[in-house]
Design an enzyme around this catalytic site. Sequence first.
Site, PDB file in Angstrom:
ATOM      1  N   HIS A  50      38.560  48.512  35.716  1.00  0.00           N
ATOM      2  CA  HIS A  50      37.262  47.844  35.828  1.00  0.00           C
ATOM      3  C   HIS A  50      36.190  48.582  35.002  1.00  0.00           C
ATOM      4  O   HIS A  50      35.490  47.982  34.191  1.00  0.00           O
ATOM      5  CB  HIS A  50      36.856  47.786  37.313  1.00  0.00           C
ATOM      6  CG  HIS A  50      35.496  47.226  37.544  1.00  0.00           C
ATOM      7  ND1 HIS A  50      35.284  45.929  37.957  1.00  0.00           N
ATOM      8  CD2 HIS A  50      34.261  47.768  37.431  1.00  0.00           C
ATOM      9  CE1 HIS A  50      33.989  45.700  38.077  1.00  0.00           C
ATOM     10  NE2 HIS A  50      33.331  46.811  37.769  1.00  0.00           N
ATOM     11  N   GLU A  51      36.090  49.889  35.172  1.00  0.00           N
ATOM     12  CA  GLU A  51      35.047  50.655  34.473  1.00  0.00           C
ATOM     13  C   GLU A  51      35.277  50.657  32.963  1.00  0.00           C
ATOM     14  O   GLU A  51      34.317  50.604  32.180  1.00  0.00           O
ATOM     15  CB  GLU A  51      34.973  52.083  35.013  1.00  0.00           C
ATOM     16  CG  GLU A  51      34.577  52.182  36.492  1.00  0.00           C
ATOM     17  CD  GLU A  51      33.250  51.504  36.820  1.00  0.00           C
ATOM     18  OE1 GLU A  51      32.340  51.455  35.959  1.00  0.00           O
ATOM     19  OE2 GLU A  51      33.123  50.991  37.958  1.00  0.00           O
ATOM     20  N   HIS A  67      33.641  47.756  31.436  1.00  0.00           N
ATOM     21  CA  HIS A  67      32.212  47.963  31.124  1.00  0.00           C
ATOM     22  C   HIS A  67      32.056  48.783  29.849  1.00  0.00           C
ATOM     23  O   HIS A  67      31.207  48.506  29.018  1.00  0.00           O
ATOM     24  CB  HIS A  67      31.509  48.715  32.253  1.00  0.00           C
ATOM     25  CG  HIS A  67      31.317  47.904  33.500  1.00  0.00           C
ATOM     26  ND1 HIS A  67      30.821  46.625  33.493  1.00  0.00           N
ATOM     27  CD2 HIS A  67      31.532  48.223  34.804  1.00  0.00           C
ATOM     28  CE1 HIS A  67      30.744  46.178  34.746  1.00  0.00           C
ATOM     29  NE2 HIS A  67      31.167  47.124  35.557  1.00  0.00           N
ATOM     30  N   HIS A  71      29.657  42.188  34.901  1.00  0.00           N
ATOM     31  CA  HIS A  71      30.369  41.745  36.097  1.00  0.00           C
ATOM     32  C   HIS A  71      30.638  40.250  36.028  1.00  0.00           C
ATOM     33  O   HIS A  71      29.843  39.491  35.481  1.00  0.00           O
ATOM     34  CB  HIS A  71      29.571  42.080  37.359  1.00  0.00           C
ATOM     35  CG  HIS A  71      29.741  43.510  37.755  1.00  0.00           C
ATOM     36  ND1 HIS A  71      28.789  44.222  38.438  1.00  0.00           N
ATOM     37  CD2 HIS A  71      30.769  44.362  37.542  1.00  0.00           C
ATOM     38  CE1 HIS A  71      29.226  45.452  38.631  1.00  0.00           C
ATOM     39  NE2 HIS A  71      30.423  45.563  38.089  1.00  0.00           N
TER      40      HIS A  71
HETATM   41 ZN    ZN Z   1      31.380  47.196  37.473  1.00  0.00          ZN
END
Ligand code: ZN
Length: 494
Positions: free
Chosen positions: A234-235, A238, A244
Amino acid sequence: MKTFWLSLMTLMMLCRTPTAALPLRTSDRPTQSNLGLPEADQEFAEEYLQHFYGYRSKSERKKRSADADVDGDWNTELCEKVQEMQRFFGLPPSGELTKETLAVMKRPRCGLSDVERFGDTIRWKKNTLSYRISGYNTSIPASKVRKIFRAAWKIWSNVTPLKFRKRNRKEADIVISFKNGDHKDGAPFDGKGGVLAHAFLPGHGIGGDVHFDAEEDWTFNSTGSFNLFTVTVHEFGHALGLPHSSDPGAIMYPTYNFAPSFDLQLSFRDVKDVQHLYGISPNFDSLFSKKPPPRTPEKCDPDLSFDAVTELQQETLFFKDRFLWRKHPHFEETRITLISSLWPENVPANMDAAYENVERNLIVFFKDHQYWLLRQLQIQEGFPKNISSLGFPSRIRSVDAALHFRKERYTVFFTGHECWRYNEREEMMEGPPTLIEKQWPGIPTPIDAAVFYDGSVHFFKGNIYYKFDSNSKHVVSTGTTNELLECKQADNEI
Ligand SMILES: [Zn+2]
Ligand SMILES: [Ca+2]
Ligand SMILES: [Ca+2]
Ligand SMILES: [Ca+2]
Ligand SMILES: [Zn+2]
């Protein structure tokens, strides 16, 4: 009565938007008005909305404005921000800080905002990126951490032309570290739970860097609280420039909702978003032709079918895979959310059947030979149990659907061509099964789901629902399942 008027006033004060025509709630609902909230919760919610939804607190607004009506504006803005958050997470957008809204706010999550949109321009302008691990500071062995990061980069490089190179000393585009509390980047960590990690969007210096909260109980198997691999994927998203996603099937969804055994893969949405920034991996087709990235079910899919459907208080819940849609009679929109977001404990995905026992304030879920009893979102002690303890003979291995009759206090279970009547008062089966075609002529068997909806029994099979009239004992109308979810063309494009 006093409480009732007070809560009604709060609602009106809070919501000056068109949705202000909110329903009067009966007092036995487990929802709470803002007034009933402990001050700590109210404060927590405001901080949450400031952090993740761009909400400006009352004092902040006062500083900036000489307007005498700061209170009024503030309440409206608070309400709108609560609604925005509720929509994002598929909760009924009441604008009220209900218990379940707070429960979702308290889920462990990523530290980045849910509402910032960066546009298409924030991306790395090269396809080979370097990363460096600066300090491990976790109980997971360093070699294992390196392996996890390498595997997480691979998840993203499998679908894009990007390549990731690890550096040991020299400067790198992406610096990864575990940090404690305030680590001087304006976003202090909060100890165990809450925010798990955060990352910076592509750019110079701190841009692209990834920080994990060192105080979390990180794990790489199913022992600890949070799986480092899952959070890392997930990170890293980014760090590549992805915001998101409100798609609950996406790895870029902001909350952590994973069972320890979850087999992580990018969803169709994640793949589409990252390919929009960087293009497609030359190996994409060969890697994914057999097992394409999973799509989150869509309510506008003409072939949509359901695993189970149940009433829950005023709402109707439609279950599918790991997800459900919630249809509330007072809100037009039905949004998708995760089963694990509503019931954080291990409620099964891909369930077989579900029903609500209003009188006992229970919800019952079925999957394979097991069933679960929940009260107030909590699994009751001793569950799951084998369905044989309901009185099914051993030849019955699972239940297709369950239909609860609130007034008469019995439940009908559907298995293949048969149905069984279970007496909720006596907690026992009322004799042998009967054929579905005798009780409910015109219903194709086996069925997928059954529910009381809009005053009459609805059966589901494939993408069709059958509305049954119990007096005349026949099917009065049929339609496609997604008619019930109010699919509008605009929903398709979100
Ligand atoms: Zn996030
Ligand atoms: Ca934390
Ligand atoms: Ca950097
Ligand atoms: Ca079913
Ligand atoms: Zn940081």
